[in-house]
Structures are given as structure tokens and as C-alpha cells.
Write a protein that holds these residues in place. Structure first.
Motif, PDB file in Angstrom:
ATOM      1  N   SER A  70       0.828  -1.201   0.000  1.00 28.34           N
ATOM      2  CA  SER A  70       0.000   0.000   0.000  1.00 28.34           C
ATOM      3  C   SER A  70       0.866   1.257   0.000  1.00 28.34           C
ATOM      4  N   PHE A  73       2.427   1.633  -3.497  1.00 30.61           N
ATOM      5  CA  PHE A  73       1.454   2.096  -4.483  1.00 30.61           C
ATOM      6  C   PHE A  73       1.175   3.587  -4.330  1.00 30.61           C
ATOM      7  N   TRP A  74       0.914   4.042  -3.110  1.00 35.27           N
ATOM      8  CA  TRP A  74       0.551   5.434  -2.912  1.00 35.27           C
ATOM      9  C   TRP A  74       1.753   6.362  -3.039  1.00 35.27           C
ATOM     10  N   THR A  77       2.258   6.655  -6.740  1.00 40.14           N
ATOM     11  CA  THR A  77       1.184   7.440  -7.358  1.00 40.14           C
ATOM     12  C   THR A  77       1.304   8.912  -7.014  1.00 40.14           C
ATOM     13  N   LEU A 254      -4.355  -1.972  -2.131  1.00 40.65           N
ATOM     14  CA  LEU A 254      -4.302  -0.629  -2.690  1.00 40.65           C
ATOM     15  C   LEU A 254      -5.077   0.373  -1.834  1.00 40.65           C
ATOM     16  N   TYR A 308       4.295   3.101 -15.401  1.00 42.65           N
ATOM     17  CA  TYR A 308       3.496   3.088 -14.165  1.00 42.65           C
ATOM     18  C   TYR A 308       2.711   1.784 -14.006  1.00 42.65           C
ATOM     19  N   ILE A 312       3.623  -1.205 -11.115  1.00 43.67           N
ATOM     20  CA  ILE A 312       2.609  -1.498 -10.094  1.00 43.67           C
ATOM     21  C   ILE A 312       2.237  -2.983 -10.129  1.00 43.67           C
ATOM     22  N   TYR A 315       5.108  -5.001  -8.531  1.00 43.36           N
ATOM     23  CA  TYR A 315       5.116  -4.944  -7.069  1.00 43.36           C
ATOM     24  C   TYR A 315       3.955  -5.751  -6.470  1.00 43.36           C
ATOM     25  N   MET A 316       2.801  -5.701  -7.108  1.00 43.14           N
ATOM     26  CA  MET A 316       1.652  -6.461  -6.611  1.00 43.14           C
ATOM     27  C   MET A 316       1.900  -7.962  -6.742  1.00 43.14           C
TER      28      MET A 316
END
Length: 753
Positions: A70, A73-74, A77, A254, A308, A312, A315-316
Motif C-alpha cells: 500500500s 502504491f501510494w 502514485t 491498494l 506506471y 505497479i 510490485y503487486m
């Protein structure tokens, strides 16, 4: 030639992209992958490994893994996408990006420049354009604060140098951590392979990488984009596979709720692990710094639609794998690769690490070159490695210095976790510097309301300070490396800038009167000898003390005397037709001129630049057009720009050599002098051409700076030890100016500063 190739070879600026096709943008977006995103795309190799390198333990409910994902991701972003792509990349300086671009914008709009010899005529440069909108009370107040207090301008310069020195530190750490992380994957399959062999293989690759720098990247650059594209598609495909194979519910991570749960369950250990999470956005500064070679739109397209989503997903997928394989946390990236494709992915990973390292090394060369232009680094040898692609340079001294430092940290630390701790502190510091400079740009240049600026600074500044605090905790475990490196680089840059400015102040205070020198001529037995004398000086106005020292000891100088000042202007580029400024020094019968040669902070002096003939042509043009502007007749230092050839073609009756067309729209003889056609030259112009045939001599001051006896111990150490050492061991002025050795005359002088 394809349009995208044409733009790339010309050195792309933002202005070139106002009207381009979608095909060109997509093509440039593809090319940018190999140059811009190599560093950013290899981050998955070490992010999770570094984040879980401390006391953070994994529990059955996987809250730690969900929390780290999390945060990744943030962070990705908010910082990479929102801050850099949508905000920072809009603050370009004539299409150029990076720390110096922001500083340049501020210097032009708020007059913050510490560069000497800045003149009103510089503001007429086409690239100097500033926003003509009225100042707000915030912008006028900030400008007044900096204009009134010199110490605030010095503090801003130090702050910029901090970001620059940390960026140079990236050039040491990125190759080390990228290559070592990629090579260490071989231990997953060959478990008996000792760590010493992994370090040895990494060092061999690094030595090879730095040894090939002098060839330039243009011969292999065409494969960079395919390598990074293949790498991104590989890790995103593996990420999708791992999501569906191990944990399809990983998408729940997320939600920002998991960040709160992460802190609640892990406490201080979770906070410390953020030093590894921030490695997911290493390389975002490169996006901004490489604007000069691509367009803002093409870089944004590449990041938003490919980089991007691919990262992502990677990583997920790795997080999904970890939820079922807690024991593989220190080898999670390579363990998560399916057996059938392990070796192909390992090979691509190694090549991607090399490409990412290459991009950072090239960026470091560019940064050092800009520092030299802004008087913040000693002169170094800059070699152009490509005659077609603009801005590709190689600096031998810096290259070998980077290689030695890179090998030292690789062999000394031998651990990607410790390298990650060092890398994280360097990256977060550069990002914080960019945020603070952006705040000033928003007030001074964009004239934004104070509420918007404060919101920007508080939001992004607090996020970056959170990560910096976590990295600071790791100073004993490798975080000290970027601090030591940045301190050394900052000390060198600031002392060099300080010493250079003190020498300039000495020159300004000890200027001599040309009328007085001419008046003393009979008593000194002064004579004028045939030829042209080029006196190199740091002054854009007045006669330097070094010339007075010269004529009083050797009372003779040339029939035509030209004071040449090479200076940097606070713009990225100066076009060739705006480069020279010509003016007279003293009365017309003195036969003395001043030539100011202007370069932008990203301009590079050409090795084979025919300066002699260009200068003589400019003087002749100045003399021929002088009567058209009465102000140029003034005996002072009024500057008259030579922007083009005379309107009337001129022909020199004394020159019988065959003529050929030159780039200036005039004619050039075999001897190299440009003559306009079908027009009689003035007597003074003929005298100048005759003097050129007699030869050109270069008179350069070889000055030594020494601190005054009344100076403090710190100043004496800075000037007498550090500055003196740098002056003796880096390039001499005549070497950097490509002066013919047989025509060189050096004048020694001691400056007490």
C-alpha cells in the motif's frame, strides 16, 4: 530521416514540440524508455528485500506485506505520478529540466544569480524570456527578500548544491546497487556460489561499464529502449501470473487503510522500513532531468501508459508471492519468477541494470558540466561522444572517480540492503530540494496564490520528510555514505565558487584605466607590434589588472587588441547567432575591442570551434556596421550585438583566394576569414585583416589566489589549501580554451583576496 530522429539529433527542446504528430510523440516516448526509465524500472530488484531487512517480521495475517505494498502504491502514485508528471515537469526552462533548470528560472525571474558579469543585454536573449505578468504581493515580497539580503542568495545556492551533490552521489550508488542486485539472483539457482564471486562478477561488469564510457552510448543506444521495454513487459507479466497464482485478493492492499494498519501493528519497525519503500521511486528525478533530450509529453506518455502500470503490477505480483512464501523475503524477486523463464529474465535483468546505470552515469557527466558552467566546479575535460546526438558527453576524470567510488562501496558493503539505505537518503534529499525549489517557482514564476503553494509544500514536503526521517535512522548502516560523498562534493563546489568569486571581486576592484595606460606609453617606451592580441579576462567591463601588470613589465602590445570574456548566462542554451557581443574599448584610434562570448549552462564548447576566424569576422562586421548605430561610437563599454552579417554584401579587393559560401551568409577565404561580397571594406577593417595575417597571440592570466594575512584560519585553509590544490590539479584555462601552445603568452600574478 525520421522526425523523431531529427529532433533527437538537434537536441530537443520544449519549443520543438508545439506541433508534432502523435506518431512522433509515441516514437519519442518509446526512445525515452531506454534513457529515462532504466533506473526506475530496476527498483523491484531490491525494494522488498530492503524494506524487510530490519526487525520487521511477517505474521500469518500478512498485514505487513499488505501495508508495504500500500505504501509503495501510494508513494509511486503521489510522488512519481502526481508530483513529478503533473506538476514538476511543467516547470521546464526552455525545455530543460533538473535542479539547475529550476534554479535558472528563479535567477532570471527574481535576480538571484550569483554569476559574475551579468548584463542588461543578456536579457535580450531569445531564451531569456520571462513571464511579463504583474507580480503578486507574495512574489514581490520574496524577490525583495532575496535581492536585499546576499546571505539568502548564498543559502539558496548552497541548497541547490546540496541537491546537486546528492544527485552526483546517485551516480556512485545506482550502478553499485543495480548491478549487484541483478547479479545476486544467480545464487537462487547456484546456491553454493560464494558471495565473494557475486561481488567479483559485479565488479567486473562495473569496470567494463565505466571503461566503455569513452565510446559514448550512441553506438548501442538503439538497443536500450528494447531492453527496458522487454524488462517492463517481463516483470508485469510475471506480476500478473503471481497475482492469479498465489493471491488474487492482493488488490485489496491498494486501499490506504492498510497503511494505517501497518503502522498500528509494526510501530517503530514499520517506520524504519519506509527507508526501503522509498527505493520504489528512485529514478523519478531522472524523468525531470532528461527533458532536454525528449519532450515533456513523450515522457509523460511513456510513464503513464507503460512504466506506471507495469511497475505497479510487478510490485503487486511480488507481494502476492510473499503472502505464501514468507521464508523467501530476501530473495523474493527471483524466487517469484516461474522456473521456465528464470534464466531469460535473469539475463534481461542484468542488461536492464546496466542500462539503468548508464543513464545515471551520463546524467552525472551532464551535472558536472553544468556545475563548471556556473563556476561551481573546477574545469574538466569534456569530450563529445556523438557528432549527431546533442548533449552526449564524456568526462574522463569524473568517469574514473565514479568507477573507483562505485567499486569501493560495492566491495566495502557487499550487501544490497546497506547500499539501499545509502541510496534512499540520497534520493529523498534530492526530491526534497526539488519540492522546495518548486515552491519558490510557483510563487515567483507562476504567480500562484499562497494557499496553493503552502498546500503543495506541506503535502509533498511532509511525505518526503517522513521518508528522510526513516533513512536518517539508517545512517550507521550505510546511510553515512551519501552524507560523506555529498559533504565532499559540496565543499569542493562551494570553495571553488567562493574562490572564483573572490578573484572576480579583486579584478573588479583593481581595474585599470586604458587612458592612463596610453598616457604612460611615451614614458614607458610603449610600442604597438603587428598582429592581433587576444587578452582573456573574467571581466565583461573595464580593463583587467592582469593587462596593466603585463604592459608595465613588457611595454608592447599588438596593433589590434581584443579583450575576450567567456561567460555563462542563466539560460540553458545561447544560439550561435547571439553568442558574441562586440564593443570598443576606449577611443577608435586605440584599435581595442571587447568580445563577450556567452554560453548557456547546458551549452558545450566545441573542440574544433574556429574561434580565431569567427572573432575576426565579428570584429569586421562590427566595424562595418558601426556607423549605423551612433551609440557604438561611444568611448566607453557600450555593447553592440553582432547578430548577422552586414546588410550589403562586401568584397575584399586584397583577397584573391577562391571564395566559398559560409554559414554566416557572407564569404570565407581559404585563410578562413569571412568577407561580405561586392562592397568596399573600411580602412580599419583592412587593417584588422592585415593584422590577422601577421598572427594572433593569446594572452592569458595565470593568477594565483592567496588569502590576506588578516583572513580567518578557515578562509586561509579554503583559499590557500583547497582552492590552490584544485587550481593546480585540474585543467588550466588555456587547455579548456583550446589555445595553440605556440601562440600562448601567460602572465603570472598573485591575487590577495
Amino acid at each position: 530521416m525520421k522526425p523523431s530522429e531529427e529532433f533527437l539529433e538537434q537536441g530537443i527542446s520544449q519549443q520543438n514540440f508545439k506541433r508534432v504528430s502523435c506518431t512522433t510523440v509515441v516514437s519519442l516516448a518509446y526512445q525515452s524508455l531506454g534513457v529515462v526509465y532504466g533506473d526506475l524500472s530496476t527498483s523491484p530488484l531490491y525494494v522488498y528485500k530492503t524494506a524487510f531487512s530490519g526487525k520487521l517480521s511477517l505474521h500469518e495475517n500478512d498485514e505487513e506485506i499488505y501495508g508495504v505494498l500500500s505504501f509503495i502504491f501510494w508513494t509511486f502514485t503521489l510522488i512519481a505520478l502526481l508530483k513529478y508528471v503533473f506538476v514538476v515537469m511543467s516547470a521546464d526552462d526552455n525545455g530543460e529540466g533538473g535542479t539547475f533548470a529550476l534554479y535558472s528560472l528563479l535567477c532570471r525571474h527574481a535576480r538571484l544569480s550569483t554569476l559574475p558579469n551579468q548584463q542588461a543585454t543578456d536579457e535580450k536573449l531569445s531564451s531569456y524570456a520571462t513571464d511579463g505578468s504583474a507580480d503578486t504581493w507574495q512574489s514581490s515580497g520574496l524577490k525583495a527578500l532575496f535581492e536585499k539580503h546576499q546571505r539568502f542568495r548564498n543559502m539558496l545556492l548552497i541548497f541547490v548544491l546540496l541537491g546537486t551533490s546528492m544527485a552526483i552521489g546517485d551516480g556512485v550508488l545506482t550502478p553499485a546497487i543495480s548491478v549487484l542486485s541483478a547479479v545476486s539472483g544467480v545464487q537462487v539457482k547456484i546456491r553454493e556460489l560464494h558471495e565473494n564471486y557475486v561481488v567479483l562478477i559485479s565488479c567486473v561488469i562495473l569496470v567494463g561499464l565505466f571503461s566503455l564510457q569513452h565510446h559514448g552510448t550512441h553506438r548501442v543506444a538503439f538497443i536500450f529502449a528494447p531492453i527496458v521495454t522487454t524488462w517492463l513487459l517481463c516483470i508485469s507479466s510475471i506480476g500478473i501470473y503471481n497475482i492469479f497464482q498465489w493471491n488474487p485478493h492482493i488488490f485489496n492492499a491498494l486501499s490506504p487503510v492498510y497503511m494505517l494498519k501497518f503502522f498500528r501493528s509494526t510501530g517503530i519497525d514499520g517506520w524504519i522500513s519506509l527507508g526501503g519503500v522509498v527505493l520504489s521511486i528512485t529514478g523519478v528525478e531522472t524523468m525531470f532531468a532528461d527533458l532536454g533530450h525528449f519532450s515533456s509529453l513523450s515522457i509523460k506518455v511513456a510513464f503513464t501508459f507503460l512504466v506506471y502500470p507495469c511497475l505497479i503490477l510487478a510490485y503487486m505480483g511480488e507481494a502476492a508471492f510473499l503472502t505464501k512464501h514468507h521464508e523467501d523475503i530476501q530473495r523474493s524477486f527471483y524466487k517469484a519468477i516461474p522456473e521456465a523463464v528464470f534464466w531469460p529474465v535473469f539475463i534481461v535483468a542484468t542488461f536492464a541494470a546496466i542500462v539503468g546505470s548508464q543513464a545515471v552515469i551520463s546524467a552525472t557527466f551532464s551535472i558536472i558540466s553544468q556545475c563548471c558552467a556556473l563556476n561551481c566546479f573546477p574545469s574538466v575535460k569534456v569530450i563529445h561522444t556523438s557528432s549527431k546526438i546533442y548533449g552526449q558527453i564524456y568526462i574522463p576524470e569524473v568517469n574514473w572517480m565514479l568507477m573507483c567510488l562505485c567499486l569501493a562501496v560495492t566491495i566495502g558493503l557487499r550487501d544490497t540492503n546497506m547500499l539501499g539505505h545509502a541510496y534512499g537518503l540520497a534520493v529523498t534529499t534530492v526530491m526534497l530540494v526539488t519540492t522546495c525549489l518548486m515552491g519558490q517557482v510557483m510563487i515567483t514564476v507562476w504567480k500562484q496564490r499562497i494557499f496553493i503553494v503552502v498546500t503543495f509544500l506541506l503535502f509533498f514536503g511532509s511525505v518526503e520528510l517522513l521518508y528522510i526521517s526513516a533513512c536518517v535512522y539508517k545512517i550507521p548502516e550505510g546511510g553515512w555514505i551519501p552524507l560523506v560523498l555529498s559533504f565532499i562534493f559540496m565543499a569542493v563546489m562551494y570553495i571553488w565558487n567562493y574562490g572564483t568569486m573572490k578573484k572576480h571581486d579583486f579584478d573588479m576592484e583593481n581595474k585599470v584605466s586604458m587612458d592612463r595606460i596610453v598616457a604612460l606609453g611615451p614614458s614607458l617606451g610603449m610600442v604597438r607590434v603587428p598582429g592581433i592580441g587576444l587578452v582573456y579576462t573574467n571581466l565583461a567591463t573595464g580593463v583587467p589588472a592582469i593587462f596593466g601588470h603585463f604592459v608595465t613589465n613588457l611595454p608592447a602590445f599588438h596593433q589590434v587588441l581584443v579583450f575576450v570574456c567567456i561567460k555563462s548566462v542563466q539560460v540553458p542554451h545561447v544560439s550561435e547567432n547571439e553568442r558574441l557581443l562586440m564593443s570598443r574599448v576606449g577611443l577608435k584610434e586605440y584599435g581595442m575591442f571587447r568580445c563577450i562570448v556567452r554560453y548557456g549552462y547546458k551549452d558545450l564548447q566545441k573542440e574544433n570551434y574556429d574561434f580565431e576566424n569567427t572573432l575576426v569576422s565579428a570584429i569586421v562586421q562590427f566595424v562595418e556596421t558601426e556607423g549605423e548605430d551612433e551609440s557604438s561610437r561611444e568611448a566607453g563599454d557600450m555593447d553592440k550585438e553582432v547578430l548577422h552579417a552586414p546588410e550589403h554584401p562586401v568584397k575584399n579587393s586584397n583577397c584573391n583566394e577562391k571564395l566559398k559560401q559560409s554559414s554566416y551568409g557572407t564569404q570565407v577565404t581559404k585563410s578562413g576569414i569571412r568577407h561580405p561580397e561586392n562592397f568596399m571594406l573600411k580602412d580599419e577593417s583592412l587593417e584588422i585583416l592585415k593584422a590577422k595575417e601577421s598572427g594572433v597571440a593569446y594572452i592569458i592570466g595565470h593568477s594565483y589566489a592567496k588569502a590576506k594575512k588578516s583572513s580567518t584560519i578557515l578562509k586561509k585553509f579554503a583559499i590557500n589549501v583547497v582552492y590552490a590544490f584544485l587550481s593546480k590539479n585540474f585543467r588550466e584555462p588555456e587547455v579548456g580554451l583550446n589555445v595553440p601552445h605556440a601562440s600562448l603568452l601567460e602572465v603570472g600574478m598573485i591575487y590577495y583576496v
